[in-house]
Design a protein around this motif. Structure first.
Motif, short mmCIF file in Angstrom:
data_model
loop_
_atom_site.label_atom_id
_atom_site.label_comp_id
_atom_site.label_asym_id
_atom_site.label_seq_id
_atom_site.Cartn_x
_atom_site.Cartn_y
_atom_site.Cartn_z
N TRP A 123 -53.60 -4.80 -2.72
CA TRP A 123 -53.15 -5.24 -3.82
C TRP A 123 -52.44 -6.41 -3.77
O TRP A 123 -52.96 -7.30 -4.77
CB TRP A 123 -52.36 -4.06 -4.69
CG TRP A 123 -51.87 -4.68 -5.72
CD1 TRP A 123 -52.54 -4.69 -7.11
CD2 TRP A 123 -50.73 -5.66 -6.07
NE1 TRP A 123 -51.81 -5.35 -8.18
CE2 TRP A 123 -50.61 -5.62 -7.58
CE3 TRP A 123 -49.58 -5.77 -5.43
CZ2 TRP A 123 -49.46 -6.47 -8.02
CZ3 TRP A 123 -48.58 -6.41 -5.99
CH2 TRP A 123 -48.47 -6.92 -7.23
N GLU A 172 -55.10 -9.06 -3.03
CA GLU A 172 -55.99 -9.49 -4.05
C GLU A 172 -55.44 -10.29 -5.04
O GLU A 172 -56.02 -11.13 -5.41
CB GLU A 172 -56.50 -8.16 -4.51
CG GLU A 172 -57.42 -7.33 -3.34
CD GLU A 172 -58.01 -6.06 -4.01
OE1 GLU A 172 -57.52 -5.57 -5.13
OE2 GLU A 172 -58.71 -5.40 -3.06
N THR A 173 -53.99 -9.89 -5.31
CA THR A 173 -53.28 -10.68 -6.41
C THR A 173 -53.14 -11.93 -6.05
O THR A 173 -53.23 -13.14 -6.77
CB THR A 173 -52.13 -9.90 -6.63
OG1 THR A 173 -52.50 -8.47 -7.02
CG2 THR A 173 -51.09 -10.68 -7.76
N SER A 175 -51.49 -0.81 -1.20
CA SER A 175 -50.35 -1.61 -1.58
C SER A 175 -50.60 -3.03 -0.90
O SER A 175 -50.47 -4.08 -1.70
CB SER A 175 -49.01 -1.26 -1.23
OG SER A 175 -48.63 -0.05 -2.05
#
Length: 80
Positions: A17, A20-21, A14
């Protein structure tokens, strides 16, 4: 990461993620601030002084409600 006592592989996925987002969104914005600056300048110049003061007060109120420690970056003491 230090906020979670039992950091697991799910937390790690998580966390990865999320960043990276954020990176993808920021890279998508590269080069666009100049275009947005012109639109923002046109908008602000169209406002009267009363509207500008209303927006300014709202921004400061929301900012300090969300991040009270932000007051530490202003030179004038709020304890006077």
């Amino acid at each position: 990461r230090s906020l979670v006592r039992d950091w697991s592989s799910l937390h790690e996925v998580s966390w990865s993620w999320l960043w990276e987002t954020v990176e993808r969104l920021l890279q998508g914005m590269m080069g666009k601030p100049a275009q947005q600056e012109a639109a923002l300048a046109a908008f602000v110049s169209s406002l009267d002084e009363n509207s500008k003061m209303t927006i300014r007060n709202g921004v400061y109120s929301r900012f300090f409600a969300m991040a009270p420690s932000g007051q530490d970056f202003f030179k004038q003491s709020t304890t006077r």
